[in-house]
Design a protein around this motif. Structure first.
Motif, mmCIF file in Angstrom:
data_model
loop_
_atom_site.group_PDB
_atom_site.id
_atom_site.type_symbol
_atom_site.label_atom_id
_atom_site.label_comp_id
_atom_site.label_asym_id
_atom_site.label_seq_id
_atom_site.Cartn_x
_atom_site.Cartn_y
_atom_site.Cartn_z
ATOM 1 N N GLY A 1 0.831 -1.190 0.000
ATOM 2 C CA GLY A 1 0.000 0.000 0.000
ATOM 3 C C GLY A 1 0.872 1.249 0.000
ATOM 4 N N THR A 2 0.246 2.416 0.127
ATOM 5 C CA THR A 2 0.955 3.699 0.186
ATOM 6 C C THR A 2 1.606 4.045 -1.149
ATOM 7 O OG1 THR A 2 1.453 3.114 2.505
ATOM 8 C CG2 THR A 2 2.402 5.136 1.699
ATOM 9 N N ILE A 3 1.363 3.254 -2.193
ATOM 10 C CA ILE A 3 1.900 3.492 -3.529
ATOM 11 C C ILE A 3 0.704 3.658 -4.459
ATOM 12 C CG2 ILE A 3 3.291 2.536 -5.408
ATOM 13 C CD1 ILE A 3 4.820 0.898 -3.288
ATOM 14 N N PRO A 4 0.311 4.886 -4.762
ATOM 15 C CA PRO A 4 -0.924 5.102 -5.522
ATOM 16 C C PRO A 4 -0.805 4.828 -7.008
ATOM 17 C CG PRO A 4 0.118 7.207 -5.063
ATOM 18 C CD PRO A 4 0.916 6.166 -4.339
ATOM 19 N N VAL A 5 0.426 4.875 -7.546
ATOM 20 C CA VAL A 5 0.622 4.677 -8.975
ATOM 21 C C VAL A 5 2.065 4.228 -9.186
ATOM 22 C CG1 VAL A 5 1.304 7.083 -9.392
ATOM 23 C CG2 VAL A 5 0.297 5.744 -11.260
ATOM 24 N N VAL A 6 2.297 3.412 -10.201
ATOM 25 C CA VAL A 6 3.651 2.952 -10.490
ATOM 26 C C VAL A 6 4.062 3.360 -11.898
ATOM 27 C CG1 VAL A 6 3.503 1.013 -8.886
ATOM 28 C CG2 VAL A 6 2.927 0.667 -11.297
ATOM 29 N N GLU A 7 5.359 3.474 -12.066
ATOM 30 C CA GLU A 7 5.927 3.831 -13.361
ATOM 31 C C GLU A 7 5.933 2.613 -14.272
ATOM 32 O OE1 GLU A 7 9.720 6.304 -15.021
ATOM 33 O OE2 GLU A 7 10.078 5.006 -13.291
ATOM 34 N N ALA A 8 5.351 2.764 -15.445
ATOM 35 C CA ALA A 8 5.311 1.657 -16.399
ATOM 36 C C ALA A 8 6.322 1.893 -17.512
ATOM 37 C CB ALA A 8 3.913 1.506 -16.995
ATOM 38 N N VAL A 9 6.996 0.821 -17.892
ATOM 39 C CA VAL A 9 7.956 0.835 -18.983
ATOM 40 C C VAL A 9 7.353 0.022 -20.120
ATOM 41 C CG1 VAL A 9 10.319 0.311 -19.684
ATOM 42 C CG2 VAL A 9 9.835 0.939 -17.300
ATOM 43 N N PRO A 10 6.807 0.661 -21.148
ATOM 44 C CA PRO A 10 6.229 -0.103 -22.253
ATOM 45 C C PRO A 10 7.279 -0.998 -22.901
ATOM 46 C CG PRO A 10 5.578 2.207 -22.377
ATOM 47 C CD PRO A 10 6.651 2.117 -21.328
ATOM 48 N N GLY A 11 6.865 -2.199 -23.249
ATOM 49 C CA GLY A 11 7.781 -3.120 -23.913
ATOM 50 C C GLY A 11 7.680 -4.523 -23.354
ATOM 51 N N ARG A 12 8.681 -5.322 -23.653
ATOM 52 C CA ARG A 12 8.706 -6.715 -23.222
ATOM 53 C C ARG A 12 10.145 -7.115 -22.927
ATOM 54 N NH1 ARG A 12 10.531 -9.960 -27.423
ATOM 55 N NH2 ARG A 12 10.798 -8.851 -29.404
ATOM 56 N N THR A 13 10.293 -8.237 -22.240
ATOM 57 C CA THR A 13 11.610 -8.783 -21.939
ATOM 58 C C THR A 13 11.749 -10.118 -22.651
ATOM 59 O OG1 THR A 13 11.588 -7.694 -19.782
ATOM 60 C CG2 THR A 13 13.204 -9.455 -20.118
ATOM 61 N N GLU A 14 12.749 -10.219 -23.502
ATOM 62 C CA GLU A 14 12.924 -11.425 -24.304
ATOM 63 C C GLU A 14 13.187 -12.632 -23.401
ATOM 64 O OE1 GLU A 14 16.138 -10.346 -26.876
ATOM 65 O OE2 GLU A 14 14.843 -9.240 -28.272
ATOM 66 N N GLY A 15 12.511 -13.731 -23.708
ATOM 67 C CA GLY A 15 12.708 -14.954 -22.946
ATOM 68 C C GLY A 15 11.974 -15.018 -21.628
ATOM 69 N N VAL A 16 11.062 -14.062 -21.382
ATOM 70 C CA VAL A 16 10.299 -14.057 -20.131
ATOM 71 C C VAL A 16 8.813 -14.071 -20.457
ATOM 72 C CG1 VAL A 16 9.738 -12.766 -18.041
ATOM 73 C CG2 VAL A 16 12.097 -12.817 -18.880
ATOM 74 N N ASP A 17 8.098 -14.998 -19.847
ATOM 75 C CA ASP A 17 6.648 -15.070 -19.991
ATOM 76 C C ASP A 17 6.009 -14.246 -18.879
ATOM 77 O OD1 ASP A 17 3.981 -15.657 -20.213
ATOM 78 O OD2 ASP A 17 4.198 -17.828 -19.974
ATOM 79 N N ALA A 18 5.456 -13.100 -19.242
ATOM 80 C CA ALA A 18 4.798 -12.215 -18.284
ATOM 81 C C ALA A 18 3.316 -12.096 -18.581
ATOM 82 C CB ALA A 18 5.463 -10.844 -18.306
ATOM 83 N N THR A 19 2.742 -13.093 -19.235
ATOM 84 C CA THR A 19 1.350 -12.992 -19.687
ATOM 85 C C THR A 19 0.348 -13.013 -18.542
ATOM 86 O OG1 THR A 19 1.350 -15.385 -20.083
ATOM 87 C CG2 THR A 19 1.815 -13.964 -21.967
#
Length: 372
Positions: free
Chosen positions: A331-349
């Motif tokens: 908690g106490t984190i209202p929003v996070v920084e997003a980095v558009p893109g993907r990481t090769e070889g990692v399944d983040a689906t």
């Protein structure tokens, strides 16, 4: 959060019987959807960096992995040691020798306990987790031989809006290195106004990357007062006198704009003191270089100061997902920084972005699979 997640997780005893059998590493590459340009301090950021991924395996057959940013680690330092001497689910890493394994050990412990990391952290935040695109740089200034002007910035915003983002952090400070000071300031203001006009419902943040002065910051706030900014970030190197002048201006004008800082080479005690003095509203220490465990330990002091947190996550898309787990867990984190893109070889689906918020998987650990 699933209703069947345990509310009282066991401590180090739950990790008994696991010894560190091996620690391996490989490099993984992040790919941005477009080339990322300049900011107030640095040149072009390219199309994505690589980073070290560390995997920890136990003699009982469990494994976990995570990214690491920092000095070259001694991967053998923890091999042969009991896991419960290195990590406590209630605290994080408890032996400094294991800090390079910070993310990997959180993933490993979550998998052994059978819960997502955010549940292991207490599940004090909300899911899905709000995010903003941190990828809007000086697109108006590139390419150098034929700058695109405002259309470059608006095209980047449109791409990220189409990808599901509903908030943008706009880099400003063009007059610090890349344009004459007054001309750069005027362009900064023009960019903010143009994005606000194009996206009236979006949350807007700006990041000066220490490219402004207190006086210029106040002038900027006056120039964009109708743009309803959420926060200004790193306007100048942290010092109480300048931040006090900005705070007095915000109070005098009745502005709700937050002041965020603590990302670049922070003196954490100084940052906390500035927050306690009412001069900072959001603390930004990095999710990796500052550390997951460090954020867990410092968060009570953040709350005591009455301020918010949003761990810096630029560089790798996976850092955004780690920050989202922290937000959902602490908690106490209202929003996070997003980095558009993907990481090769990692399944983040397991993670999905919809209408400006990230939904987290219910899988144990971070729910990320290396080699997928």
């Amino acid at each position: 959060m699933p209703a069947d997640l345990p509310t009282d997780l066991p401590g180090t005893g739950a990790l008994a019987g696991h010894w560190i059998a091996a620690v391996d590493s490989t490099r993984v590459r992040s790919r941005y959807p477009r080339t990322i340009g300049r900011n107030a301090r640095l040149g072009a950021h390219g199309d994505g960096p690589d980073v070290l991924a560390i995997t920890v395996r136990t003699d009982a057959g469990a494994s976990g992995w995570g990214l690491y940013e920092g000095p070259e680690p001694d991967l053998a330092a923890c091999v042969g040691r009991p896991l419960e001497e290195l990590f406590d689910p209630a605290l994080g890493v408890i032996d400094p020798a294991a800090l390079p394994l910070d993310i990997a050990l959180h993933d490993l412990a979550g998998r052994i306990l059978g819960v997502p990391v955010h549940a292991m952290l207490g599940g004090h935040g909300t899911v899905p987790v709000a995010c903003y695109s941190g990828a809007i740089y000086f697109d108006d200034l590139d390419p150098e031989e034929s700058p695109r002007g405002l259309d470059g910035v608006l095209t980047a915003c449109a791409a990220d809006w189409d990808a599901g983002y509903r908030a943008f952090k706009l880099k400003i400070g063009r007059g610090n290195l890349w344009m004459p000071a007054d001309e750069g300031f005027a362009r900064d203001v023009e960019v903010v106004r143009a994005v606000r006009d194009a996206y009236p419902e979006a949350r807007l943040l700006v990041d000066m990357n220490d490219g402004y002065s207190p006086e210029r910051t106040i002038r900027f706030l006056d120039a964009v007062q109708e743009c309803d900014l959420y926060w200004i970030e790193e306007p100048f190197a942290e010092h109480a006198e300048g931040l006090r002048a900005v705070r007095e201006h915000l109070n005098r004008t009745g502005s709700r704009v937050l002041v965020a800082d603590g990302e670049f080479d922070p003196d954490v005690e100084q940052v906390l003191d500035l927050a306690a003095a009412g001069l900072l509203d959001v603390l930004l220490m990095d999710v990796l270089s500052f550390g997951f465990t460090a954020w867990r330990r410092i968060m009570p002091r953040v709350r005591e100061a009455g301020v918010l947190a949003s761990p810096h996550a630029w560089g790798h898309p996976l850092k955004t997902l780690y920050a989202a787990q922290l937000a959902a867990g602490l908690g106490t984190i209202p929003v996070v920084e997003a980095v558009p893109g993907r990481t090769e070889g990692v399944d983040a689906t397991g993670y999905t972005l919809l209408d400006g918020a990230i939904t987290l998987p219910d899988d144990p650990g971070f729910g990320l699979h290396l080699g997928g």
